[in-house]
Write an enzyme that holds these catalytic residues in place. Structure first.
Site, PDB file in Angstrom:
ATOM      1  N   ASP A 249     134.890 130.427  74.706  1.00 36.73           N
ATOM      2  CA  ASP A 249     133.992 129.288  74.604  1.00 36.73           C
ATOM      3  C   ASP A 249     133.832 128.723  76.020  1.00 36.73           C
ATOM      4  OD1 ASP A 249     132.322 127.342  73.581  1.00 36.73           O
ATOM      5  OD2 ASP A 249     133.628 126.859  71.904  1.00 36.73           O
ATOM      6  N   GLU A 460     126.302 112.936  65.371  1.00 36.05           N
ATOM      7  CA  GLU A 460     127.113 113.885  64.593  1.00 36.05           C
ATOM      8  C   GLU A 460     126.933 115.252  65.242  1.00 36.05           C
ATOM      9  OE1 GLU A 460     127.516 115.297  59.966  1.00 36.05           O
ATOM     10  OE2 GLU A 460     125.484 115.133  60.783  1.00 36.05           O
TER      11      GLU A 460
END
Length: 716
Positions: A249, A460
């Site tokens: 990542d 979010e």
């Protein structure tokens, strides 16, 4: 004098032979350069520069115009594996068209390659996690089912070449907290690992042959995921036989020494990652590869392994072959965001909508309607359509746009934002609640109200992407943010019928609305065509058929600690309280009847499969689709087991009065029990089978008014 073509340029040889030859011609410095996500060109070998980082979560992302489908959680709500395949096939077609167009213009920038870092198959174990809307929900079976089809759609079915390369992420045991992901240690038992967190990854590796796997930021049981021997070597490669490449990542490897504190220096971090099989680095840590080599921390053989895997992916994508040899190279650019693809996006948006409550208010009728109020911070919001990791659609249809489009000019539309999404006012110099009076007036002057509340990806989402007002992207609780609950109650008090449309990527605790509002729709982040789909559903152009891929809880307080990765009291399989709206639940505008459940045998031997057959009839007056769900319960077990588990899904479309017979197979694998040691075993005993349009729990039966069929068999 003739110069013989090097083997790696010889299209008649196998990819393995060509890659071996290519890597053998590179210097050590050249090889290490190819392990960077933004790998530079090697002109002397004819290797162009390539940026490995591209995104395709619900459409080709971040590279300009593309068809934007519903966010992944919305796609999951369709429970439709064939539709997911069709969507992914369109995404890879657009990805190919854009890639070749960019190549012709020598544009090798980020987000313009063929290696898509999708899908996200982490388990949405806690509704507070900000990135849960990128996933296919809380259930490993559904996640694997849809994830396999998404990978197959991205990678294509050519016997030699990949259409694009998919990537299963984030491996593994990763679902918050976002604000601590760079230092967090997710502790999971072997049972939870092999029962919940790993199965979808295993399926995508072994059944879908996913080309790439991305490690997670966090540690799992003490090991940083992008350098974990347990995850990357022992499980992924040795146990599962993964042949593709692993990427970190982004900037995760620097966390090893800066935040996880498992190494002391950057070269040590690089060595930990490479020695355990992380082939390419999203970030800049692999600039230290030569230093790590000079310090004796990694060998050239290890570097060769990684570069070989990376070049193999590029070979399979046709990057070293003439266009006429690669079946996808002639994909025309005019397929991008074309009429047919937008039609599929609209279909997906329609099928993603979940009707949570309907006291007879829906569908609305245009006849006699004089005025309608469209209210709320998400009523005219483009952000609420998109989720995160998205492209640029040529057209956005908000809920307000969709309602305006579907109604004749004779119907007055009274619009009010109502409140800010999460702040206490819309205008900076105003007093708090500066839009609520307008909203109440709009409601009072209308025949019916469509109230659009919820969230969007600005609050979010991913740490670093979402605003810091909401815990680096995670939710503090399950309540409507800001003044939205106050707006909801004030508008409802105006006395007009209210339809609550929730645009959000996760479960919200709307217990007040459940008691006081006649109709509630969960619309997720429905994509560029979302407003058109929502308006069509509200006015009865089609019957909603989406089902919840996550549990809607009643309160935040009943949730376990967010940091606790145990599955105890989590998801429909282990939750202890009654759900507000259960996993697998969703209403429609018609009524389905299930009957005549038969099992192919009532007693089987270990290793045998069993076929479950039932009839489903549309007993209503509207054509509609229903998701037939099969749940399996192991009645007596030697260890803790789920109360029941989803083990079969079939989407069925029926005309009024039509009946069909549906058969679902249960394999020996479906009957396995995971022990506390993480072993999968078949235990003899009685199994119960439930077939219907929902889970067999009392809340689902009460909400749907439809019982679930039950059968049983014995494993001798």
């Amino acid at each position: 004098m003739t110069h013989e073509k090097p083997a790696y340029m010889n299209e008649s040889l196998s990819f393995e032979e060509r890659v071996k030859d290519l890597v053998s011609r590179m210097t050590l410095e050249e090889k290490t350069s190819q392990m960077l996500y933004n790998s530079p060109a090697i002109p002397r070998l004819g290797i162009p520069s390539y940026n490995w980082w591209n995104e395709a979560l619900h459409g080709v992302a971040r590279a300009g115009t593309a068809t934007v489908f519903p966010q992944a959680i919305g796609m999951a709500a369709t429970f439709d594996e064939d539709l997911i395949f069709e969507i992914a096939d369109v995404i890879s077609t657009e990805g190919r068209a854009k890639y070749h167009e960019f190549q012709r213009r020598d544009d090798h920038d980020i987000y313009k390659g063929l290696t898509f870092w999708s899908p996200n198959i982490n388990i949405f174990r806690d509704p507070r996690w900000g990135r849960g809307h990128e996933t296919y929900g809380e259930d490993p079976y559904l996640t694997a089912l849809l994830g396999i089809k998404f990978v197959e759609g991205l990678q294509g079915n050519d016997s030699k070449y990949l259409k694009t390369a998919a990537c299963a992420k984030h491996f593994a045991v990763h679902s918050g907290p976002e604000g601590e992901r760079h230092s967090f240690n997710a502790v999971a038992s072997k049972k939870d690992m092999y029962e919940t967190y790993l199965p979808a990854f295993k399926k995508l590796v072994q059944d879908a042959k996913v080309e790439a796997v991305m490690g997670a930021y966090n540690r799992t049981n003490g090991e940083p995921c992008c350098g974990s021997k347990t995850l990357l070597q022992d499980i992924l490669r040795d146990d599962w036989g993964f042949q593709g490449h692993v990427t970190s990542d982004c900037w995760a490897i620097k966390d090893f020494h800066e935040h996880h504190m498992v190494t002391k220096t950057a070269p040590e971090s690089v060595a930990l990652a490479v020695n355990n099989g992380c082939d390419t680095n999203c970030g800049n840590m692999y600039l230290n590869l030569m230093i790590a080599y000079q310090e004796g921390l990694i060998t050239e053989e290890k570097i060769n392994e990684s570069v070989t895997r990376l070049m193999m992916t590029r070979m399979k994508l046709g990057m070293f072959d003439r266009d006429e040899k690669v079946p996808f190279a002639d994909t025309p650019y005019d397929v991008v965001d074309c009429k047919e693809h937008r039609a599929l996006a609209l279909k997906a948006s329609r099928e993603s909508l979940v009707l949570l409550k309907n006291d007879g208010l829906l569908p609305l009728k245009k006849d006699g309607l004089k005025s309608i109020a469209v209210i709320g911070p998400n009523a005219d919001s483009r952000d609420a359509l998109m989720g995160n990791y998205f492209g640029t659609p040529s057209q956005y249809i908000t809920v307000l746009d969709g309602i305006r489009e579907i109604l004749p000019d004779t119907v007055r539309i009274n619009y009010s934002q109502g409140c800010h999404l999460y702040k206490d006012k819309v205008e900076g110099l105003a007093m708090p609640n500066d839009r609520i009076a307008e909203a109440v007036a709009a409601a009072g002057k209308s025949d019916v109200v469509v109230l659009c509340l919820g969230l969007d990806a600005t609050i979010e989402g991913e740490e670093g992407d979402a605003g810091n007002e909401y815990g680096a992207g995670d939710k503090f609780d399950l309540n409507l943010p800001g003044l939205q609950q106050q707006l909801l109650e004030a508008v409802t008090a105006a006395g007009k019928p209210v339809i609550l449309v929730l645009l959000a990527g996760s479960a919200l605790s709307v217990t007040w609305a459940d008691k006081n509002v006649p109709a509630i729709v969960q619309a997720w982040y429905p994509g560029a065509q979302g407003g058109r789909a929502i308006a069509g559903m509200l006015f009865g152009e089609f019957s909603p058929c989406g089902k919840l891929p996550v549990t809607f809880y009643r309160t935040t307080e009943e949730l376990p600690d967010f940091h606790d990765y145990s599955m105890k009291n989590r998801t429909y399989k282990y939750m202890e309280n009654e759900a507000l709206y259960p996993f697998g639940y969703g209403l429609g505008y018609t009524r389905f009847e299930f009957s005549d459940l038969t099992l192919s045998s009532d007693k089987i031997k270990p290793g045998d499969s069993i076929t479950c057959t039932a009839k489903i009839k549309n007993a209503g007056s509207m054509e509609a689709s229903e998701v037939v769900q099969l749940y399996l319960k192991d009645v007596e077990t030697s260890v803790t087991a789920p109360r029941w588990q989803l083990r079969g899904v079939r989407k069925v479309s029926l005309k009024p009065g039509e009946q069909k017979e549906v058969s679902l197979a249960l394999t020996a694998e479906d009957m396995l029990l995971v022990t506390d040691e993480g072993d999968s075993v078949l235990e003899p005993g009685i199994f119960e089978v439930y077939v219907g349009g929902s889970q067999p729990d009392a809340r689902s039966v009460s909400l749907t008014g439809c019982k679930v069929l039950r059968g049983c068999f014995e494993l001798a």
